[in-house]
Structure formats: C-alpha cells, structure tokens
Scaffold this motif. Structure first.
Motif, mmCIF file in Angstrom:
data_model
loop_
_atom_site.group_PDB
_atom_site.id
_atom_site.type_symbol
_atom_site.label_atom_id
_atom_site.label_comp_id
_atom_site.label_asym_id
_atom_site.label_seq_id
_atom_site.Cartn_x
_atom_site.Cartn_y
_atom_site.Cartn_z
ATOM 1 N N GLU A 82 -18.266 8.570 7.469
ATOM 2 C CA GLU A 82 -19.229 8.173 7.683
ATOM 3 C C GLU A 82 -20.228 7.305 8.107
ATOM 4 O O GLU A 82 -20.540 6.948 8.715
ATOM 5 N N ARG A 83 -20.055 6.731 6.692
ATOM 6 C CA ARG A 83 -20.802 5.628 6.419
ATOM 7 C C ARG A 83 -20.255 4.707 6.938
ATOM 8 O O ARG A 83 -21.362 3.565 7.792
ATOM 9 N N ALA A 84 -18.686 4.335 6.419
ATOM 10 C CA ALA A 84 -18.263 3.240 7.181
ATOM 11 C C ALA A 84 -18.111 2.729 8.331
ATOM 12 O O ALA A 84 -18.468 2.144 9.079
ATOM 13 N N GLN A 85 -18.386 4.621 9.356
ATOM 14 C CA GLN A 85 -18.105 4.447 10.976
ATOM 15 C C GLN A 85 -19.271 3.359 10.961
ATOM 16 O O GLN A 85 -19.656 3.016 12.352
ATOM 17 N N ALA A 86 -20.737 4.311 10.181
ATOM 18 C CA ALA A 86 -22.440 4.691 10.329
ATOM 19 C C ALA A 86 -22.434 2.313 10.586
ATOM 20 O O ALA A 86 -23.182 2.270 11.565
ATOM 21 N N ILE A 87 -21.654 2.053 9.948
ATOM 22 C CA ILE A 87 -22.128 0.161 9.637
ATOM 23 C C ILE A 87 -21.072 -0.413 10.531
ATOM 24 O O ILE A 87 -20.840 -1.562 9.982
ATOM 25 N N GLY A 88 -20.109 0.379 10.979
ATOM 26 C CA GLY A 88 -19.540 -0.794 12.532
ATOM 27 C C GLY A 88 -18.072 -0.398 12.105
ATOM 28 O O GLY A 88 -17.096 -1.502 13.055
ATOM 29 N N GLY A 89 -17.689 -0.343 10.859
ATOM 30 C CA GLY A 89 -16.059 0.048 10.682
ATOM 31 C C GLY A 89 -14.953 1.712 11.193
ATOM 32 O O GLY A 89 -16.073 1.592 11.889
ATOM 33 N N VAL A 90 -13.629 1.456 11.063
ATOM 34 C CA VAL A 90 -13.327 2.360 11.054
ATOM 35 C C VAL A 90 -12.305 3.039 10.151
ATOM 36 O O VAL A 90 -12.136 2.388 9.652
ATOM 37 N N PRO A 91 -12.925 4.193 9.540
ATOM 38 C CA PRO A 91 -12.137 4.753 8.577
ATOM 39 C C PRO A 91 -10.802 4.949 8.488
ATOM 40 O O PRO A 91 -10.264 5.550 9.187
ATOM 41 N N HIS A 92 -10.869 4.927 7.260
ATOM 42 C CA HIS A 92 -8.956 5.123 6.998
ATOM 43 C C HIS A 92 -8.900 6.636 7.634
ATOM 44 O O HIS A 92 -9.666 7.414 7.036
ATOM 45 N N ALA A 93 -7.819 6.930 8.324
ATOM 46 C CA ALA A 93 -7.584 8.609 8.596
ATOM 47 C C ALA A 93 -5.780 9.096 8.388
ATOM 48 O O ALA A 93 -6.052 9.880 8.305
ATOM 49 N N SER A 94 -5.239 8.132 8.678
ATOM 50 C CA SER A 94 -3.906 8.459 8.529
ATOM 51 C C SER A 94 -3.524 8.903 6.713
ATOM 52 O O SER A 94 -3.724 7.882 6.203
ATOM 53 N N MET A 95 -2.794 9.609 6.734
ATOM 54 C CA MET A 95 -1.715 10.119 5.984
ATOM 55 C C MET A 95 -1.663 8.639 4.724
ATOM 56 O O MET A 95 -1.219 8.167 4.298
ATOM 57 N N ALA A 96 -0.849 7.881 5.944
ATOM 58 C CA ALA A 96 0.390 7.126 5.610
ATOM 59 C C ALA A 96 -1.129 5.657 4.868
ATOM 60 O O ALA A 96 -0.434 4.998 4.101
ATOM 61 N N THR A 97 -1.831 5.772 5.717
ATOM 62 C CA THR A 97 -2.723 4.494 5.851
ATOM 63 C C THR A 97 -3.795 4.769 4.655
ATOM 64 O O THR A 97 -3.786 3.637 2.949
ATOM 65 N N LEU A 98 -3.951 5.674 3.831
ATOM 66 C CA LEU A 98 -5.171 6.375 2.824
ATOM 67 C C LEU A 98 -4.045 6.058 1.547
ATOM 68 O O LEU A 98 -4.253 5.513 1.016
ATOM 69 N N SER A 99 -2.574 6.308 1.695
ATOM 70 C CA SER A 99 -1.883 6.471 0.587
ATOM 71 C C SER A 99 -1.466 4.560 0.344
ATOM 72 O O SER A 99 -0.890 4.235 -0.610
ATOM 73 N N GLU A 100 -1.197 4.021 1.239
ATOM 74 C CA GLU A 100 -1.076 2.550 1.452
ATOM 75 C C GLU A 100 -2.279 2.181 -0.004
ATOM 76 O O GLU A 100 -2.332 1.043 -0.259
ATOM 77 N N ASN A 101 -3.474 2.172 0.966
ATOM 78 C CA ASN A 101 -4.828 1.771 0.851
ATOM 79 C C ASN A 101 -5.282 2.449 -0.844
ATOM 80 O O ASN A 101 -6.133 1.801 -1.339
ATOM 81 N N ALA A 102 -4.828 3.555 -1.565
ATOM 82 C CA ALA A 102 -5.328 3.976 -2.738
ATOM 83 C C ALA A 102 -4.880 2.663 -3.533
ATOM 84 O O ALA A 102 -3.648 2.299 -3.775
ATOM 85 N N THR A 103 -5.998 3.120 -4.371
ATOM 86 C CA THR A 103 -6.057 2.089 -5.576
ATOM 87 C C THR A 103 -5.232 2.830 -7.069
ATOM 88 O O THR A 103 -4.672 2.432 -7.904
ATOM 89 N N VAL A 104 -5.465 4.774 -6.687
ATOM 90 C CA VAL A 104 -4.868 5.361 -8.001
ATOM 91 C C VAL A 104 -3.840 5.266 -7.948
ATOM 92 O O VAL A 104 -3.276 6.163 -6.523
ATOM 93 N N GLU A 105 -2.992 5.742 -9.443
ATOM 94 C CA GLU A 105 -1.403 6.527 -8.930
ATOM 95 C C GLU A 105 -1.297 7.944 -8.853
ATOM 96 O O GLU A 105 -2.196 8.111 -10.039
ATOM 97 N N PRO A 106 -0.757 8.884 -8.278
ATOM 98 C CA PRO A 106 -1.007 10.387 -8.183
ATOM 99 C C PRO A 106 0.303 10.858 -8.885
ATOM 100 O O PRO A 106 1.111 10.060 -9.041
ATOM 101 N N GLU A 107 0.232 11.671 -9.584
ATOM 102 C CA GLU A 107 1.003 12.998 -10.134
ATOM 103 C C GLU A 107 2.506 13.194 -9.828
ATOM 104 O O GLU A 107 2.109 13.257 -8.309
ATOM 105 N N ASP A 108 2.888 13.045 -10.264
ATOM 106 C CA ASP A 108 4.960 13.240 -9.540
ATOM 107 C C ASP A 108 4.551 14.540 -9.075
ATOM 108 O O ASP A 108 3.522 15.040 -8.885
ATOM 109 N N GLU A 109 4.753 15.503 -8.066
ATOM 110 C CA GLU A 109 5.205 16.792 -7.739
ATOM 111 C C GLU A 109 5.932 18.039 -8.726
ATOM 112 O O GLU A 109 5.685 19.128 -8.248
ATOM 113 N N ASP A 110 5.873 17.487 -9.767
ATOM 114 C CA ASP A 110 6.167 18.567 -11.091
ATOM 115 C C ASP A 110 5.581 18.688 -11.454
ATOM 116 O O ASP A 110 3.696 18.494 -11.075
ATOM 117 N N VAL A 111 5.844 20.124 -12.034
ATOM 118 C CA VAL A 111 4.376 20.807 -12.414
ATOM 119 C C VAL A 111 3.940 20.565 -13.907
ATOM 120 O O VAL A 111 5.182 20.390 -14.641
#
Length: 180
Positions: A82-111
């Motif tokens: 909401e802050r990104a939108q309020a200051i004139g931007g478009v917040p990332h919304a798709s899973m592909a874009t979010l994943s592509e722009n994340a700087t942290v690496e998620p744990e794999d699927e194993d438990v």
C-alpha cells in the motif's frame, strides 16, 4: 476473468503521488519496498510451512508462535504494498515477480526437524533485518520519513521474532544432565 484490456498503470512505472515525493526519489523507495514485499512473501511461506510441519514436545507453543509470526508478516506485506502504491508505484503482485525479486532464498520442499527449520527462519529473518536497515537509511536520506517510520515499526516486529526464535533454539532445559 475480466475481459478488460486497458492497463490502468503499468508494472514498474512510477507516477505522481499525493504526498508530493519527487518521482525519482519515489522510484528508489518503491524498488526497496518491492524488495521488502518479495522477501516478506518468501518468509511468510516458509513460516507457514514450518507451522504446518512442526512436531515434538513444544509443538503447540511453536505452532502458535509461527502462526502469529506469519500473520504479522502478511500484515506487513500489505502495508509495504500500500505504501508503494501511495507514493506512485505499482507493488509486485504475481508469484513469479515476487519470487524473482526476493533477495532471500527459501528452504526447499523437504520437512526438517524444528530446530533446523527455526535456524533457517532465523537466518532469513537476519537477512531481511539487514535489508530493512538499509531501506530505512535510504528512505530517510531521500526525505521519505513516513516510509522510514513504517519500516522501523516492521523492523521492531522482525527483531522480536528473531528474539523468540533464538530462545527456542537454546539448549533444551528439560534434558537430564548425565554427569550428575
């Protein structure tokens, strides 16, 4: 699905904003907010995974903590977008874009055992905390004190979560000392 074809605002664009933040400055802050947003969703999903799979003697307490943590992360993500939108931007919304722009690496699927899972969470929290500190400095340096304050509030929550996780990772106090 809607048949509307007219794009209202193109992803990646920055426009005028009602808070009168210069567009060039806003663009830098929006990039930072979108990074934080992407990282928040990676953390959210990892915490949720651990919430589903936690087992052991402290199952209930950790299960409840992880739910509270991922719910707070989700609320923070909403504020970031909401802050990104309020200051004139478009917040990332798709899973592909979010994943592509994340700087942290998620744990794999194993438990994994909960100690390993929480250690992985603690590492991710640490990376996100460092990023938030940089983004607070950026926002303040560009004169966007409201974004800096919002990030500061989120930083407090992130640091509190790391404090709790650190306590869960302490040595087990219920173990019997075999040397006695």
């Amino acid at each position: 699905m809607s048949t509307q074809k007219e794009v209202q605002k193109e992803a990646g664009s920055v426009g005028e904003n009602p808070v009168r933040l210069d567009e060039e400055k806003a663009a830098q802050i929006i990039d930072a907010l979108n990074t934080d947003l992407a990282d928040a969703y990676v953390l959210y999903h990892q915490l949720h995974k651990h919430h589903w799979n936690v087992a052991g003697a402290e199952h209930r307490d950790i299960h409840v903590f992880l739910q509270e943590a991922y719910e707070e992360i989700e609320l923070a993500a909403d504020e970031l977008a909401e802050r990104a939108q309020a200051i004139g931007g478009v917040p990332h919304a798709s899973m592909a874009t979010l994943s592509e722009n994340a700087t942290v690496e998620p744990e794999d699927e194993d438990v994994y055992d909960i100690r390993t899972s929480l250690s992985n969470d603690l590492e991710m929290y640490g990376d996100i905390i460092e990023s938030y500190r940089q983004h607070i400095e950026l926002a303040e340096g560009l004169g966007d004190y409201a974004t800096a304050e919002m990030l500061r509030e989120h930083l407090e929550d992130l640091e509190e979560h790391t404090h709790v996780i650190d306590h869960y990772l302490e040595d087990d106090t219920l173990k019997v000392d075999a040397s006695n």
